[in-house]
Enzyme design. Sequence first.
Site, PDB file in Angstrom:
ATOM      1  N   SER A 163       0.838  -1.196   0.000  1.00 43.45           N
ATOM      2  CA  SER A 163       0.000   0.000   0.000  1.00 43.45           C
ATOM      3  C   SER A 163       0.883   1.260   0.000  1.00 43.45           C
ATOM      4  O   SER A 163       1.719   1.404  -0.880  1.00 43.45           O
ATOM      5  CB  SER A 163      -0.930  -0.047   1.221  1.00 43.45           C
ATOM      6  N   ASP A 329      -8.486  -6.778  -4.506  1.00 42.28           N
ATOM      7  CA  ASP A 329      -8.079  -5.454  -4.029  1.00 42.28           C
ATOM      8  C   ASP A 329      -8.625  -4.400  -4.986  1.00 42.28           C
ATOM      9  O   ASP A 329      -8.189  -4.303  -6.129  1.00 42.28           O
ATOM     10  CB  ASP A 329      -6.541  -5.391  -3.973  1.00 42.28           C
ATOM     11  N   HIS A 362      -7.880  -5.359  -0.193  1.00 43.71           N
ATOM     12  CA  HIS A 362      -6.579  -4.705  -0.051  1.00 43.71           C
ATOM     13  C   HIS A 362      -5.815  -5.236   1.162  1.00 43.71           C
ATOM     14  O   HIS A 362      -4.589  -5.376   1.127  1.00 43.71           O
ATOM     15  CB  HIS A 362      -6.797  -3.196   0.064  1.00 43.71           C
TER      16      HIS A 362
END
Lengths: 390, 258
Positions: A163, A329, A362
Amino acid sequence: MAQLQPVATEPLNQADDPSSPVERFGTDEPLPLDAGAVLAPWQIAYQSYGTLNAARSNAVLVCHALTGDQHVANAHPVTGKPGWWDTLVGPDLPLDTERYFVICANVVGGCMGTTGPASTNPETGRPWGTDFPLVTIRDMVRSQAMLLDRLGIESLFCVIGGSMGGMQVLQWAASYPDRVFAAMPVATGARHSAQNIAFHEVGRQAVMADPDWRGGRYYEHGVRPRKGLAVARMGGHITYLSETALHRKFGRRFQDREAPTFTFDADFQIESYLRHQGITFVERFDANSYLYVTRAMDYFELAADYGGVLAEAFRGTKTRFCLISFTSDWLFPTRDSRATMHALNAAGASVGFVEIESDKGHDAFLLDEPGMFTAVRGFLDAAARARGIA
Amino acid sequence: MSEAVRLRPSRARPSFERERADGDGESIGRPQGASSTLRGGGGNGLGPTPAESPERGGESRLDLLLVADMVEPGSRVLDVGCGDGALLALLRDRRQVDGRGIEISRENVSRCLAKGLPVIQGDADTDLADYPNDAFDYVILSQTIQATRQPRAVLENLLRIGQRAIVSFPNFGHWRIRYDIGLRGRMPTTENLPHSWYETPNIHFCTIRDFVGLCRDIGAKMEKAIALNAGGQPVRVTMPWWVWNLFGEQAVFLLRRR
């Protein structure tokens, strides 16, 4: 929001005196920021695991995500919970601390000991609050490079992160190509999408709409914008999951009751879960840090520094890359990783890429994902052989 | 698709380069600077190199060796549909090739990464378009073209991305297949093409002559062509095209952009 009751315990003040190692830089070693400001003095808190070898060739930098911190594989000093990546980092784990020297630093703008809005402004003796200058992903990476200089680590065996951590990985590879032997950006992209900026803006507005935010000067009033930050976290948390995972975990099930109460109480398990996520987050995270760090992600567009051509960011790179994405995601979907991959291919870089099948959204990069572990271990083993790490 | 090809290692040094095609008037010249089809000395033998993975076993597949011998040492190679990376590892370890791979199977990609091979998960039909022109010296498409949705577009992309392309495929003109269709009236299943018609991934079969026709249509120059019979033996070079097309079960072409 009547159910979001504040918890009695105040978080420890980690901002100035963290319970982890910290390197302090004086006015002679300023941290220049992209926004034009200069931080001096400033400090960076970090955690390390394993031992640096004699050749100083086995250092791995882990970059944490938006609400993460340096406590990768040890109990969190505020919450007591296990490290956020203790499934990946540790003895005999894919990021083997018997073999590698693993470092993770709190990002600049954070609240766990690296200078940020909750830190004391040396000029006023009070917390910075919103007087703190805006920071970028590149600023975070620059501060990490200065930390490594201080620690005597010239070259990193690997930089890895998911991320926002993955954004830092890409920035590292672009800014310091000679210092990065291998790079693993996970569940990330080379720019923050409009949709992601939109979600962040909702979160920030929730914080700023809380009367206890007090224009960012809540520290001095002995309050914190708990409700606003909790709502921001609740919204954010939805984006870290997937519709399938939500349905699997919660469905439409009721929370501790047989039938709806016909009130705004948390009838559904998913409501109860989100409220819990919001409340616990508030206990360990500074609301202003949330504003600053989300903003840093929003500003991230690596290609912008290279004439709009992402491949130029990696021109001539010798770094070997391995990209990982997850099928469910939707915050950093696979196409974001593919865009990075195409740029790396255009630059002639050595790049591997694997999309892991997962319904966990995610957050999958933080969870038990054997496919990811296999890819990380395999890629690192091969890279370690190439670098001559025993 | 790599499983479709299990050619028995037979001769380490076949010599069957075609100088000239008949019928179609196609000229198949020698590769530039190459003195023979298969170059190199003992290093091209069938024994394993230390860097080869255990699952490869003690033998290198003949078809991999044939392809590897078409690649100049030290060149840049993209292997499209690289499977578990056997060919890329062979090219890296024996020919010092800077190799990259595309593979559709997640498990195979992980195997490749563990071998230190830079392989990306992708699809030949959709992902080749994103590669820049002239990125590689060779682009290899091994036993895959018949499974692509748009073989012509794929082939054109290969020759755009690479200076040369190496394409191998099963020959649908082989006599066994003609027998199955022509006399038995059934879609063929063979050892190399084991799938029934309703479950085969192979949707665009072609014969050697068909492939030669496509190469002509897109303006690809054939530098080398090899046909292998059912036993993995090369078909004699002196034979005319129709013999190749009848007795060649597999074909390997080295193509160059005109």
